[in-house]
Design an enzyme around this catalytic site. Structure first.
Site, PDB file in Angstrom:
ATOM      1  N   SER A 293      14.115 -59.305  25.772  1.00 17.89           N
ATOM      2  CA  SER A 293      12.917 -58.496  25.604  1.00 17.89           C
ATOM      3  C   SER A 293      12.926 -57.915  24.194  1.00 17.89           C
ATOM      4  O   SER A 293      13.199 -58.612  23.220  1.00 17.89           O
ATOM      5  CB  SER A 293      12.848 -57.399  26.668  1.00 17.89           C
TER       6      SER A 293
ATOM      7  N   TYR B  59       2.101 -58.314  21.693  1.00 22.52           N
ATOM      8  CA  TYR B  59       3.538 -58.582  21.779  1.00 22.52           C
ATOM      9  C   TYR B  59       4.190 -57.675  22.825  1.00 22.52           C
ATOM     10  O   TYR B  59       4.969 -58.133  23.665  1.00 22.52           O
ATOM     11  CB  TYR B  59       4.179 -58.369  20.413  1.00 22.52           C
TER      12      TYR B  59
ATOM     13  N   LYS C  10       6.204 -58.594  26.335  1.00 23.98           N
ATOM     14  CA  LYS C  10       7.589 -58.180  26.570  1.00 23.98           C
ATOM     15  C   LYS C  10       7.696 -57.205  27.746  1.00 23.98           C
ATOM     16  O   LYS C  10       8.678 -57.226  28.488  1.00 23.98           O
ATOM     17  CB  LYS C  10       8.167 -57.548  25.298  1.00 23.98           C
TER      18      LYS C  10
END
Length: 318
Positions: free
Chosen positions: A165, A179, A183
Site C-alpha cells: 500500500s 492514488y 491504495k
C-alpha cells in the site's frame, strides 16, 4: 482479537509482482523504475533480499529487458538465479499463466503500483482508471490467480500474501485523490481476504511505505503539485533497501499492518480500527494510544489545511 500467527514465515517460494511507471501525464513508459519497480526501488530490493535469504524468487513485470537487468543484478550480487516473467497485472489470463509457470508459492508480494500526480479536476479519467486498474484490480488478479495453489501447497508451513500500500493508503493527501482511493481499497481487500484464507494458514500483510528514494520518485516530484510536496515532506523519504527490510520483517512475523517508519507506525496505531492484530503488546498500545494520537492527527490536519489556505491565498495575490 484476531487469530495468533506463527512466529516466523519462511521465505521459500517468493513471487514479486511489479508494474509500469507513469512519470508524466502524457507518457506511459513500460519500465519498472517506480518505488515498486522490478529493476529498481522497492521491488528490486525485496527480490534481492529474499534471494539473499535463500528464497526461490520470481519477478513479474511488463518489460522483459528490465526484468533481465534485475535478474542479472541479483545473480551477480547474491549468486542466486531468479525467474522472470513478463506480463501485465491487468490481464488476468496472462497473470494466471505466470503463476502456473512459476510453480509453488508460499509468499506472494503484490507490489505493483503506479502514480499520476495531480488534482482530480485536472486529471483525465483515463489516468484515474489506470491507477485503479493497476493498483487495485491488478492486485485482485494476482491474488485470485495464486490462491488455489497457495491453499493446496504441499509445504504446509504458513504462507503469506503481502500487499504494498502506501502512507497515502492510510491518510488522504492533496494531489493523491485517485492514488489514495486505489491504495485505501487495498485495506478492505486485505481485511476481508484475511478472514477467507486464515483457515489455510495464509497470513495477509499490508505494507505502508512513505516516499521512497528511487528514480521514480525523482520523476514524480517533477510533476506533482507543490502542495503535495509540502504535505508529503512531513513524513520524509526512505531508501528502498530500508523499506524492503521492514517489509520482509513484517511478512516473516505475519504482521497485518507493516509500517516502515515512525510516522507510519503512528498512522497504523491511529487508524487501526477493526483491523486484525496479532500482538497482545501492540493491541494494548493501540487501545491506550488511540486517543492521544487522535489529538496529534488533528494537529497534523490543522497544519496541512493551514498550508493549503496559505498557498491559495499567496497564489491569488499574484
Amino acid at each position: 482479537m484476531a487469530h495468533w500467527a506463527p512466529n516466523y514465515i519462511t521465505l521459500k517460494y517468493f513471487l514479486v509482482s511489479t508494474s509500469v511507471v507513469w512519470t508524466t501525464r502524457a507518457s506511459l513508459i513500460p519500465t519498472n523504475s517506480t518505488t515498486t519497480g522490478g529493476s529498481s526501488g522497492i521491488g528490486l530490493a525485496l527480490a534481492h533480499q529474499a534471494a539473499s535469504e535463500g528464497a526461490r524468487v520470481s519477478i513479474l513485470a511488463r518489460s522483459i529487458d528490465k526484468l533481465e537487468e534485475a535478474k542479472n543484478h541479483i545473480q551477480l550480487s547474491t549468486g542466486v538465479d531468479v525467474a522472470v516473467f513478463a506480463a501485465d497485472v491487468r490481464d488476468y489470463d496472462a497473470v494466471s499463466k505466470v503463476v502456473e509457470e512459476a510453480g509453488p508459492i508460499n509468499v506472494l508480494v503484490v507490489n505493483q503500483g503506479v502514480f499520476v500526480p495531480g488534482e482530480l479536476e485536472k486529471q483525465g479519467l483515463d489516468e484515474v482508471r489506470f491507477m485503479v486498474d493497476v493498483n487495485l484490480i491488478g492486485s485482485f488478479n494476482m491474488i485470485k490467480a495464486a490462491l488455489p495453489g497457495m491453499k493446496d501447497r504441499k509445504d504446509r508451513g504458513p504462507g503469506s500474501i503481502a500487499l504494498m500500500s502506501s502512507q497515502a493508503g492510510q491518510v488522504g493527501i492533496y494531489g493523491y485523490t485517485a492514488y489514495s482511493a486505489s491504495k485505501f481499497g487495498l485495506r478492505g481487500l486485505a481485511e476481508a481476504l484475511q478472514q477467507e484464507v486464515i483457515a489455510h494458514d495464509i497470513h495477509v500483510s499490508l505494507i505502508f511505505p512513505p516516499d521512497t528514494d528511487t528514480p521514480g520518485l525523482v520523476e514524480e516530484c517533477k510533476t506533482r503539485p507543490q502542495l503535495t510536496s509540502i504535505i508529503a515532506e512531513s513524513s520524509g523519504a526512505m531508501k528502498a533497501d530500508e523499506v524492503s527490510k521492514k517489509a520482509l520483517d513484517g511478512i516473516k512475523s505475519a504482521s497485518f499492518f507493516v509500517p516502515c517508519n515512525f510516522e507510519g507506525l503512528l498512522l497504523s496505531i491511529g487508524t487501526a480500527g477493526m483491523s486484525p492484530q496479532r500482538s497482545f503488546v501492540m493491541a494494548f498500545v493501540e487501545v491506550i494510544a488511540t486517543g492521544v494520537l487522535r489529538i496529534a492527527a488533528l494537529g497534523y490536519q490543522w497544519n496541512w489545511y493551514t498550508s493549503i489556505h496559505k498557498w491559495h491565498a499567496q497564489n491569488k495575490s499574484k
